[in-house]
Design an enzyme around this catalytic site. Structure first.
Site, PDB file in Angstrom:
ATOM      1  N   CYS A 136      -3.665   1.463   2.551  1.00  0.00           N
ATOM      2  CA  CYS A 136      -2.848   2.583   2.094  1.00  0.00           C
ATOM      3  C   CYS A 136      -2.833   3.697   3.136  1.00  0.00           C
ATOM      4  CB  CYS A 136      -3.394   3.098   0.757  1.00  0.00           C
ATOM      5  SG  CYS A 136      -2.477   4.518   0.140  1.00  0.00           S
ATOM      6  N   CYS A 139      -2.898   7.172   1.834  1.00  0.00           N
ATOM      7  CA  CYS A 139      -4.195   7.676   1.355  1.00  0.00           C
ATOM      8  C   CYS A 139      -5.084   8.073   2.528  1.00  0.00           C
ATOM      9  CB  CYS A 139      -4.967   6.609   0.581  1.00  0.00           C
ATOM     10  SG  CYS A 139      -3.990   5.536  -0.412  1.00  0.00           S
ATOM     11  N   ASP A 140      -5.090   7.264   3.566  1.00  0.00           N
ATOM     12  CA  ASP A 140      -6.138   7.382   4.579  1.00  0.00           C
ATOM     13  C   ASP A 140      -5.664   7.832   5.958  1.00  0.00           C
ATOM     14  OD1 ASP A 140      -7.943   6.481   2.650  1.00  0.00           O
ATOM     15  OD2 ASP A 140      -7.460   4.397   3.083  1.00  0.00           O
TER      16      ASP A 140
END
Ligand code: NAP
Length: 315
Positions: A136, A139-140
């Site tokens: 993701c 997300c990261d």
């Protein structure tokens, strides 16, 4: 928690689809039971900021948003059970659901089990999962400022993630197993035009390696094989993002519900009805195309309304 094992509606899954179905079913006085499954709150609990869900003009953290969804469902009487449904039997009504050593029964079932990101099977993968490997970028990506990272895949997700990662990373290499992308033309063009994105064609990742840093593993190398020549190279990437699609979490319904070749549950057009009357499907378990929190919530609402009408028709 009550000990009731029969419910008018059982909801399986705790993402936006499941909780929205629960809000609607609970407000229709159907006292739903909702099984949260192995990842309470679903895929949004592994994202950071959600900026495209209407009603949150300043954005909201994924886990916080799912807590709000859950609270809203509970406020109207949803019973959330933090367990996974192991097995279902839809051959007769009431439907049966096996949860550990308890059998629950339901007059109707709403499936909202979602989907899971696919991962490549690499010998050292698990060691670096969360320490350089991610599924993701949204997300990261933030953790990879000024670093060199790679994205695996050739679809829209891979292009979207690669483009997004250029906001942080120094360079992004897309590793694709063919010499042609699957992504839509507009997404391809955007990626081709971006000077920070490079492509490695006909290539697959065979393994990763790294070192210990500040007491935890840190990815430093990605081994890549050219599948046409067989040549192997090692690249100094510190981030590796998988964008190779998702699999619907529908295994326990196989053989009972109609599915497409990838396991997505087939619903009747403009409805959440499956091939079994009384069983409804919502969210990513039946949608591989939109896959958004807001569309999942929309189909969760539809499923609750469909279930309510079905139950009324049975009376
Ligand atoms: P996808 O379209 O299925 O693409 C998956 C990519 O991963 C393909 O290029 C595939 O290669 C590659 N792949 C699959 N398994 C692999 C493996 N084991 N090893 C190496 N590569 C592998 O999935 P997606 O990109 O997640 O998109 C899913 C759906 O969502 C699509 O309908 C897409 O249009 C939509 N979507 C839309 C947007 C947008 O419009 N903004 C953004 C994201 C997703 P091959 O090409 O060789 O099969």
């Amino acid at each position: 928690m009550s000990n009731k094992t029969h419910s008018r509606v059982v909801i399986i899954g705790s993402g936006p689809a499941g909780f929205t179905a629960a809000v609607y079913a609970a407000r229709a006085n159907l006292n739903p039971i909702l099984f949260e499954g192995s990842q309470p709150g679903g895929q949004l609990t592994i994202t950071t900021d959600v900026e495209n869900y209407p009603g949150f003009p300043d954005g909201i953290l994924g886990p916080e948003m799912m807590d709000k969804f859950r609270k809203q469902a509970q406020r109207f009487g949803t019973e959330c059970i933090f367990k996974e449904v192991d097995k279902v039997d839809f051959s007769e009504r009431p439907f049966k659901l096996e949860v550990e050593d308890t059998t629950y029964t339901a007059d109707s079932v709403i499936i909202a089990t979602g989907a899971t990101a696919r991962l490549l099977d690499l010998p050292n993968r698990d060691k670096y999962m969360g320490y350089g490997i991610s599924a993701c970028a949204t997300c990261d990506g933030f953790f990879f400022k000024e670093q060199e990272v790679a994205v695996v895949g050739g679809g829209d997700s891979a292009m979207e993630e690669a483009t997004f990662l250029t906001k942080f990373a120094k360079k992004v290499t897309v590793i694709h197993r063919r010499d042609e992308l699957r992504a839509s033309k507009i997404m391809q063009e955007r990626a081709f035009k971006n000077s920070k994105i490079e492509f490695m064609w006909d290539s697959t990742v065979v393994d990763v390696d790294g070192e210990q840093k500040n007491g935890h593993p840190a990815l430093t190398k990605v081994k890549i094989k050219n599948i046409k020549t067989g040549d192997e190279t090692e690249k100094p990437f510190t981030g590796l993002f998988f964008a190779i699609g998702h699999d619907p979490n529908t295994k326990i319904f196989k053989g009972m519900l109609d599915m497409d070749e990838n396991g997505y549950i087939i619903t009747q057009p403009k409805s959440t009805k499956t091939n079994i009357p009384g069983v409804f499907a919502s969210g990513d378990a039946q949608d591989h195309y939109y896959r958004q929190a807001v569309t999942a919530a929309g189909t969760g609402c539809m499923a609750a309304i469909d279930a309510e009408r079905f139950l009324e028709s049975q009376e």
